[in-house]
Scaffold this active site. Structure first.
Site, mmCIF file in Angstrom:
data_model
loop_
_atom_site.group_PDB
_atom_site.id
_atom_site.type_symbol
_atom_site.label_atom_id
_atom_site.label_comp_id
_atom_site.label_asym_id
_atom_site.label_seq_id
_atom_site.Cartn_x
_atom_site.Cartn_y
_atom_site.Cartn_z
ATOM 1 N N HIS A 1 0.807 -1.224 0.000
ATOM 2 C CA HIS A 1 0.000 0.000 0.000
ATOM 3 C C HIS A 1 0.846 1.284 0.000
ATOM 4 O O HIS A 1 1.883 1.367 0.646
ATOM 5 C CB HIS A 1 -0.932 0.012 1.226
ATOM 6 C CG HIS A 1 -0.182 0.135 2.509
ATOM 7 N ND1 HIS A 1 0.120 1.350 3.076
ATOM 8 C CD2 HIS A 1 0.371 -0.801 3.312
ATOM 9 C CE1 HIS A 1 0.807 1.160 4.189
ATOM 10 N NE2 HIS A 1 0.981 -0.146 4.351
ATOM 11 N N HIS B 1 12.128 -0.606 -12.632
ATOM 12 C CA HIS B 1 11.917 -2.040 -12.849
ATOM 13 C C HIS B 1 11.919 -2.739 -11.490
ATOM 14 O O HIS B 1 12.908 -2.667 -10.760
ATOM 15 C CB HIS B 1 13.039 -2.606 -13.738
ATOM 16 C CG HIS B 1 12.911 -4.071 -14.038
ATOM 17 N ND1 HIS B 1 13.769 -4.722 -14.889
ATOM 18 C CD2 HIS B 1 12.035 -5.027 -13.617
ATOM 19 C CE1 HIS B 1 13.430 -5.994 -14.981
ATOM 20 N NE2 HIS B 1 12.385 -6.210 -14.202
HETATM 21 C C1 COA Z 1 24.155 -5.993 -7.759
HETATM 22 C C2 COA Z 1 24.661 -6.348 -9.133
HETATM 23 C C3 COA Z 1 24.066 -5.371 -10.171
HETATM 24 C C4 COA Z 1 26.160 -6.174 -9.104
HETATM 25 O O1 COA Z 1 26.680 -6.546 -10.339
HETATM 26 P P1 COA Z 1 28.217 -6.166 -10.667
HETATM 27 O O2 COA Z 1 28.338 -4.681 -10.715
HETATM 28 O O3 COA Z 1 28.565 -6.894 -11.919
HETATM 29 O O4 COA Z 1 29.004 -6.635 -9.407
HETATM 30 P P2 COA Z 1 29.990 -7.867 -9.230
HETATM 31 O O5 COA Z 1 29.376 -9.112 -9.790
HETATM 32 O O6 COA Z 1 31.321 -7.435 -9.731
HETATM 33 O O7 COA Z 1 30.037 -8.024 -7.648
HETATM 34 C C5 COA Z 1 30.667 -7.095 -6.803
HETATM 35 C C6 COA Z 1 30.673 -7.684 -5.400
HETATM 36 O O8 COA Z 1 29.324 -7.720 -4.906
HETATM 37 C C7 COA Z 1 28.907 -9.073 -4.627
HETATM 38 N N1 COA Z 1 27.555 -9.210 -5.106
HETATM 39 C C8 COA Z 1 27.086 -8.969 -6.348
HETATM 40 N N2 COA Z 1 25.762 -9.156 -6.400
HETATM 41 C C9 COA Z 1 25.393 -9.540 -5.163
HETATM 42 C C10 COA Z 1 24.136 -9.880 -4.617
HETATM 43 N N3 COA Z 1 23.026 -9.840 -5.340
HETATM 44 N N4 COA Z 1 24.086 -10.208 -3.304
HETATM 45 C C11 COA Z 1 25.225 -10.244 -2.555
HETATM 46 N N5 COA Z 1 26.458 -9.920 -3.036
HETATM 47 C C12 COA Z 1 26.523 -9.577 -4.337
HETATM 48 C C13 COA Z 1 29.884 -9.944 -5.429
HETATM 49 O O9 COA Z 1 30.010 -11.224 -4.826
HETATM 50 C C14 COA Z 1 31.143 -9.123 -5.342
HETATM 51 O O10 COA Z 1 31.705 -9.305 -4.064
HETATM 52 P P3 COA Z 1 33.322 -9.333 -3.846
HETATM 53 O O11 COA Z 1 33.803 -7.968 -4.275
HETATM 54 O O12 COA Z 1 33.465 -9.571 -2.375
HETATM 55 O O13 COA Z 1 33.829 -10.419 -4.708
HETATM 56 C C15 COA Z 1 24.269 -7.793 -9.574
HETATM 57 O O14 COA Z 1 25.072 -8.768 -8.938
HETATM 58 C C16 COA Z 1 22.819 -8.131 -9.267
HETATM 59 O O15 COA Z 1 22.452 -8.592 -8.181
HETATM 60 N N6 COA Z 1 21.958 -7.913 -10.278
HETATM 61 C C17 COA Z 1 20.536 -8.160 -10.166
HETATM 62 C C18 COA Z 1 20.065 -8.767 -11.481
HETATM 63 C C19 COA Z 1 18.605 -9.029 -11.446
HETATM 64 O O16 COA Z 1 17.940 -9.102 -10.432
HETATM 65 N N7 COA Z 1 18.052 -9.189 -12.629
HETATM 66 C C20 COA Z 1 16.635 -9.433 -12.778
HETATM 67 C C21 COA Z 1 16.214 -9.205 -14.189
HETATM 68 S S1 COA Z 1 14.533 -9.597 -14.411
#
Ligand code: COA
Length: 203
Positions: free
Chosen positions: A125, A134
């Site tokens: 709500h 998104h």
């Molecule tokens: C948050 C996010 C954007 C980061 O992506 P990125 O910039 O490529 O980051 P990296 O993969 O280089 O990760 C950086 C650090 O964060 C951590 N990390 C990344 N995503 C994480 C998550 N969701 N939860 C916990 N830790 C996460 C990685 O393990 C890494 O840790 P480290 O430095 O200790 O090794 C991505 O991981 C994410 O969660 N995207 C969501 C995608 C999604 O939901 N899509 C739906 C489409 S419908």
């Protein structure tokens, strides 16, 4: 209805339209890799396209690209809500927005234009979502959350009540957001912590 963008996200938009018996006449794309998607013609976009009698949706998952394209096209936008979604009569949804299967949108919610409310998301709500947001599958916003322009809530994330998510922020998959998130921040984990600020490629 006409779609712009023959992406993976477009496939989900086609499903939404089908669930409410809304025919899709065609899909435009700048660089079509296929000539049809589920038997709907995919056509290279040209600036002289003229379908003023139809409503359009920009069916592109990336928030920034969706913003760029939707501001460029001189067309009338519609909105699509999946038949299985539960949407309060006391909520509002802007044009260009798509609401996928099994979502719940409760009373007092205001959703802006060209947003994606993805499968099984819950918007409690009085939440306010600005344009080009998104909300990924299976993520939840508790009551009175505000989400600023272009922010992306990752899959399975949840946001506690009353929190403000800044513009173009990225909430990582599975995060639990317990405090306000600044503009352009990328936060992950439980409780969510800042890991960096987004560049345009991240959002
Ligand atoms: C948050 C996010 C954007 C980061 O992506 P990125 O910039 O490529 O980051 P990296 O993969 O280089 O990760 C950086 C650090 O964060 C951590 N990390 C990344 N995503 C994480 C998550 N969701 N939860 C916990 N830790 C996460 C990685 O393990 C890494 O840790 P480290 O430095 O200790 O090794 C991505 O991981 C994410 O969660 N995207 C969501 C995608 C999604 O939901 N899509 C739906 C489409 S419908």
């Amino acid at each position: 209805m006409i779609l712009y963008g023959a992406s993976g996200h477009c496939k989900s938009v086609i499903d939404i339209a089908e669930s409410v018996n809304e025919p899709i006449r065609c899909i435009y794309d700048d660089n079509p890799r296929v000539d049809n998607l589920f038997e709907i013609p995919v056509i290279k976009f040209a600036n002289d396209v003229n379908h003023t009698d139809e409503k359009w949706i920009v069916s592109i998952g990336n928030n920034e690209i969706r913003k760029t394209l939707s501001s460029k096209l001189n067309v009338v936008y519609g909105a699509l809500m999946h038949k299985s979604s539960s949407i309060s009569n006391r909520s509002t949804i802007g044009v260009g927005t798509v609401v996928m299967a099994k979502t719940v949108i409760n009373a007092g919610v205001k959703i802006g234009e060209h947003c994606i409310i993805n499968s099984s998301a819950v918007i409690e709500h009085d939440c306010v979502l600005r344009n080009f947001v998104h909300i990924s599958p299976n993520s939840s916003l508790a009551g009175e959350v505000s989400v600023c322009e272009g922010a992306h809530i990752g899959i399975g994330a949840c946001v506690l009540q009353g929190i403000k998510i800044g513009k173009w922020a990225m909430i990582g998959a599975g995060a639990v957001v317990t405090k306000d998130v600044p503009d352009f921040a990328v936060v992950v984990g439980n409780p969510a912590r800042l890991i960096k600020y987004a560049t345009s490629n991240d959002v």
